[in-house]
Design a protein around this motif. Structure first.
Motif, PDB file in Angstrom:
ATOM      1  N   LEU A 154       0.805  -1.213   0.000  1.00  0.00           N
ATOM      2  CA  LEU A 154       0.000   0.000   0.000  1.00  0.00           C
ATOM      3  C   LEU A 154       0.844   1.272   0.000  1.00  0.00           C
ATOM      4  CD1 LEU A 154      -2.772  -1.000   2.593  1.00  0.00           C
ATOM      5  CD2 LEU A 154      -2.828  -1.198   0.091  1.00  0.00           C
ATOM      6  N   SER A 155       2.024   1.229   0.584  1.00  0.00           N
ATOM      7  CA  SER A 155       2.848   2.433   0.745  1.00  0.00           C
ATOM      8  C   SER A 155       3.559   2.807  -0.550  1.00  0.00           C
ATOM      9  CB  SER A 155       3.898   2.210   1.835  1.00  0.00           C
ATOM     10  OG  SER A 155       3.318   1.794   3.036  1.00  0.00           O
ATOM     11  N   ARG A 156       3.654   4.117  -0.793  1.00  0.00           N
ATOM     12  CA  ARG A 156       4.480   4.667  -1.879  1.00  0.00           C
ATOM     13  C   ARG A 156       5.126   5.959  -1.373  1.00  0.00           C
ATOM     14  NH1 ARG A 156       2.622   0.451  -3.311  1.00  0.00           N
ATOM     15  NH2 ARG A 156       1.921  -0.196  -5.381  1.00  0.00           N
ATOM     16  N   ASN A 157       6.245   6.349  -1.979  1.00  0.00           N
ATOM     17  CA  ASN A 157       6.910   7.568  -1.502  1.00  0.00           C
ATOM     18  C   ASN A 157       6.313   8.839  -2.091  1.00  0.00           C
ATOM     19  OD1 ASN A 157       8.223   6.760  -4.045  1.00  0.00           O
ATOM     20  ND2 ASN A 157       9.642   8.463  -3.662  1.00  0.00           N
ATOM     21  N   ILE A 158       5.547   8.727  -3.191  1.00  0.00           N
ATOM     22  CA  ILE A 158       4.750   9.851  -3.680  1.00  0.00           C
ATOM     23  C   ILE A 158       3.305   9.552  -3.329  1.00  0.00           C
ATOM     24  CG2 ILE A 158       3.982  11.151  -5.690  1.00  0.00           C
ATOM     25  CD1 ILE A 158       6.632  10.643  -6.999  1.00  0.00           C
ATOM     26  N   ARG A 159       2.638  10.506  -2.702  1.00  0.00           N
ATOM     27  CA  ARG A 159       1.302  10.249  -2.145  1.00  0.00           C
ATOM     28  C   ARG A 159       0.371  11.412  -2.480  1.00  0.00           C
ATOM     29  NH1 ARG A 159      -1.102  10.380   3.406  1.00  0.00           N
ATOM     30  NH2 ARG A 159      -2.161   8.394   3.761  1.00  0.00           N
ATOM     31  N   GLY A 170       4.371   4.418  -9.296  1.00  0.00           N
ATOM     32  CA  GLY A 170       4.888   4.457  -7.939  1.00  0.00           C
ATOM     33  C   GLY A 170       4.243   5.526  -7.086  1.00  0.00           C
ATOM     34  N   VAL A 171       2.926   5.734  -7.260  1.00  0.00           N
ATOM     35  CA  VAL A 171       2.195   6.779  -6.544  1.00  0.00           C
ATOM     36  C   VAL A 171       1.076   6.137  -5.723  1.00  0.00           C
ATOM     37  CG1 VAL A 171       0.814   8.888  -6.772  1.00  0.00           C
ATOM     38  CG2 VAL A 171       2.739   8.475  -8.330  1.00  0.00           C
ATOM     39  N   GLU A 172       0.826   6.688  -4.544  1.00  0.00           N
ATOM     40  CA  GLU A 172      -0.234   6.230  -3.648  1.00  0.00           C
ATOM     41  C   GLU A 172      -1.387   7.234  -3.689  1.00  0.00           C
ATOM     42  OE1 GLU A 172      -0.727   5.391   1.201  1.00  0.00           O
ATOM     43  OE2 GLU A 172       1.254   5.692   0.291  1.00  0.00           O
ATOM     44  N   PHE A 173      -2.589   6.744  -3.974  1.00  0.00           N
ATOM     45  CA  PHE A 173      -3.795   7.564  -4.003  1.00  0.00           C
ATOM     46  C   PHE A 173      -4.717   7.088  -2.888  1.00  0.00           C
ATOM     47  CE2 PHE A 173      -2.132   7.534  -8.293  1.00  0.00           C
ATOM     48  CZ  PHE A 173      -2.309   8.832  -8.757  1.00  0.00           C
ATOM     49  N   THR A 174      -4.995   7.944  -1.905  1.00  0.00           N
ATOM     50  CA  THR A 174      -5.795   7.498  -0.767  1.00  0.00           C
ATOM     51  C   THR A 174      -6.654   8.629  -0.225  1.00  0.00           C
ATOM     52  OG1 THR A 174      -5.675   6.351   1.363  1.00  0.00           O
ATOM     53  CG2 THR A 174      -3.967   7.991   0.929  1.00  0.00           C
ATOM     54  N   HIS A 225      -6.093   3.141  -2.525  1.00  0.00           N
ATOM     55  CA  HIS A 225      -6.699   2.431  -1.383  1.00  0.00           C
ATOM     56  C   HIS A 225      -7.412   3.387  -0.419  1.00  0.00           C
ATOM     57  CE1 HIS A 225      -3.685   3.621   1.727  1.00  0.00           C
ATOM     58  NE2 HIS A 225      -2.858   3.676   0.690  1.00  0.00           N
ATOM     59  N   HIS A 226      -8.354   2.819   0.341  1.00  0.00           N
ATOM     60  CA  HIS A 226      -9.133   3.571   1.330  1.00  0.00           C
ATOM     61  C   HIS A 226      -9.762   4.810   0.692  1.00  0.00           C
ATOM     62  CE1 HIS A 226      -6.591   1.085   4.007  1.00  0.00           C
ATOM     63  NE2 HIS A 226      -7.628   1.152   4.845  1.00  0.00           N
ATOM     64  N   ASN A 227     -10.580   4.565  -0.324  1.00  0.00           N
ATOM     65  CA  ASN A 227     -11.231   5.646  -1.050  1.00  0.00           C
ATOM     66  C   ASN A 227     -12.754   5.530  -0.959  1.00  0.00           C
ATOM     67  OD1 ASN A 227      -8.862   7.077  -2.132  1.00  0.00           O
ATOM     68  ND2 ASN A 227      -8.472   5.145  -3.183  1.00  0.00           N
ATOM     69  N   TYR A 228     -13.458   6.522  -1.539  1.00  0.00           N
ATOM     70  CA  TYR A 228     -14.892   6.646  -1.298  1.00  0.00           C
ATOM     71  C   TYR A 228     -15.755   6.570  -2.554  1.00  0.00           C
ATOM     72  CZ  TYR A 228     -13.472   7.999   3.376  1.00  0.00           C
ATOM     73  OH  TYR A 228     -12.918   7.997   4.631  1.00  0.00           O
ATOM     74  N   HIS A 229     -15.136   6.463  -3.727  1.00  0.00           N
ATOM     75  CA  HIS A 229     -15.943   6.355  -4.947  1.00  0.00           C
ATOM     76  C   HIS A 229     -15.108   5.732  -6.058  1.00  0.00           C
ATOM     77  CE1 HIS A 229     -19.118   6.929  -7.674  1.00  0.00           C
ATOM     78  NE2 HIS A 229     -18.875   8.155  -8.082  1.00  0.00           N
ATOM     79  N   ARG A 230     -15.233   4.397  -6.198  1.00  0.00           N
ATOM     80  CA  ARG A 230     -14.497   3.640  -7.208  1.00  0.00           C
ATOM     81  C   ARG A 230     -12.986   3.767  -6.990  1.00  0.00           C
ATOM     82  NH1 ARG A 230     -18.490   5.163 -12.394  1.00  0.00           N
ATOM     83  NH2 ARG A 230     -20.266   3.982 -11.588  1.00  0.00           N
ATOM     84  N   SER A 231     -12.200   3.292  -7.967  1.00  0.00           N
ATOM     85  CA  SER A 231     -10.743   3.358  -7.837  1.00  0.00           C
ATOM     86  C   SER A 231     -10.120   3.995  -9.080  1.00  0.00           C
ATOM     87  CB  SER A 231     -10.161   1.959  -7.603  1.00  0.00           C
ATOM     88  OG  SER A 231     -10.606   1.423  -6.375  1.00  0.00           O
ATOM     89  N   LEU A 232     -10.120   3.261 -10.202  1.00  0.00           N
ATOM     90  CA  LEU A 232      -9.549   3.777 -11.446  1.00  0.00           C
ATOM     91  C   LEU A 232     -10.621   3.692 -12.526  1.00  0.00           C
ATOM     92  CD1 LEU A 232      -6.005   2.998 -12.799  1.00  0.00           C
ATOM     93  CD2 LEU A 232      -7.934   3.229 -14.331  1.00  0.00           C
ATOM     94  N   VAL A 233     -10.972   4.839 -13.096  1.00  0.00           N
ATOM     95  CA  VAL A 233     -12.047   4.921 -14.086  1.00  0.00           C
ATOM     96  C   VAL A 233     -11.486   5.460 -15.397  1.00  0.00           C
ATOM     97  CG1 VAL A 233     -14.285   5.945 -14.641  1.00  0.00           C
ATOM     98  CG2 VAL A 233     -13.763   5.298 -12.282  1.00  0.00           C
ATOM     99  N   ILE A 234     -11.818   4.763 -16.495  1.00  0.00           N
ATOM    100  CA  ILE A 234     -11.329   5.132 -17.830  1.00  0.00           C
ATOM    101  C   ILE A 234     -12.535   5.429 -18.718  1.00  0.00           C
ATOM    102  CG2 ILE A 234      -9.877   4.395 -19.751  1.00  0.00           C
ATOM    103  CD1 ILE A 234      -8.883   2.168 -17.736  1.00  0.00           C
TER     104      ILE A 234
END
Length: 302
Positions: free
Chosen positions: A169-174, A205-209, A241-250
């Motif tokens: 789950l961890s990344r250095n860019i967040r 290598g990015v974390e989206f939370t 991770h730990h999000n409130y509306h879907r994850s990745l949308v295309i």
């Protein structure tokens, strides 16, 4: 322009030239919104960004540009270039050998080279997805053999073909946000990240939370919106991770590479292709686990 210090809280940030995040120093960028029509970069084509870089979307300022209403807490790229290259670690692997309640060690099937202090998630191998567990790696005992931060509560198979997936789950860019709550219906109002009408970009290598505007169309943790034919657009090795509306949308985007990402714990679908015009995309070795219905529920009035 090099960003080499953490600025004070910003009411908003427009990137019209080239803003490069300097490596070698940890930087925190807090802003009501970010709008990129120039270039925003961390890392280069020859080397990943090594230090910590955290973006926090705050406040309730609405941003509207080029006829598009991005709403509040937006990180939007329109016509510019976003190049974020954090440290690219293997996003997920499998357990090697089963673990049982009370165990504090685990082994991995593959060489992962995950650093001590990393946050991980171990998938349920039961019928109950809620037996998925989050832990920290606190000590390396031997090759691919780690001590975790707390005893396991549940058993997880480590025997193929039912070995549990383990995600980093961890990344250095967040990229994250300060979540507010709609006072009328208690819906979470969090930030969102969108590349809009732009056929290029590199996110690795990015974390989206703590992102996603609950049940709000177009406000997702990661959103590729009408980018057209975009072979130069790559989304790789990220954690959503730990999000409130879907994850990745295309949406209406073709020829993109979406590879080796992990999506964990969201409300609604995780990987979404929106309208059938998403063709020839390379979707490779992505992991999704634990999705829940929207809370509060999505009704005809929301």
């Amino acid at each position: 322009v090099d960003l080499d210090v953490s600025p004070p809280l910003l009411n908003g940030l427009y990137v019209r030239g080239h803003l490069h995040v300097q490596d070698g120093v940890d930087i925190s960028l807090r802003s009501d919104f970010i709008y990129v029509c120039g270039v925003l970069s961390a890392g280069t084509s020859t080397s990943a960004h090594q230090s910590k870089f955290e973006v926090t979307l705050t406040g309730m300022h609405t941003v509207e540009e080029s006829g598009i209403d991005y709403g509040v807490k937006a990180f939007a790229v329109f016509g510019g270039l976003i190049y974020l290259r954090g440290i690219e670690k293997q996003s997920w692997t499998f357990l090697k050998g089963s673990v049982y309640p009370g165990d504090t060690k685990l082994k991995f099937q593959n060489d992962v080279d995950w650093p001590i202090g990393s946050k991980i998630v171990v998938a349920s191998t039961d019928w109950d997805a809620e037996q998925t567990e989050e832990l920290d790696l606190i000590e390396s005992v031997a090759h691919n053999y780690y001590v975790v931060s707390k005893p396991f509560q549940f058993a997880h198979s480590g025997v193929p073909p039912t070995a549990a997936e383990v995600g980093l789950l961890s990344r250095n860019i967040r990229i994250t946000s300060v979540c507010d709550v709609n006072k009328n219906d208690q819906r979470p109002i969090c930030g969102h990240f969108v590349i809009s009408h732009t056929p290029h970009g590199f996110i690795s290598g990015v974390e989206f939370t703590h992102l996603g505007a609950h049940t709000t169309l177009g406000k997702y943790p990661v959103h590729l919106h009408m980018c057209g034919v975009a072979p130069s657009l790559k989304i790789k090795f990220n954690s959503i991770h730990h999000n409130y509306h879907r994850s990745l949308v295309i949406h209406s985007t073709a020829d993109v590479e979406i590879s080796r990402n992990i999506a964990y714990l969201t409300q609604g679908h995780m990987y979404v292709f929106e309208n059938g015009l998403e063709i020839r995309n390379k979707v490779i070795e992505n992991l999704g686990l634990v999705t829940r219905p929207p809370i509060p529920s999505w009704t005809c009035d929301t």
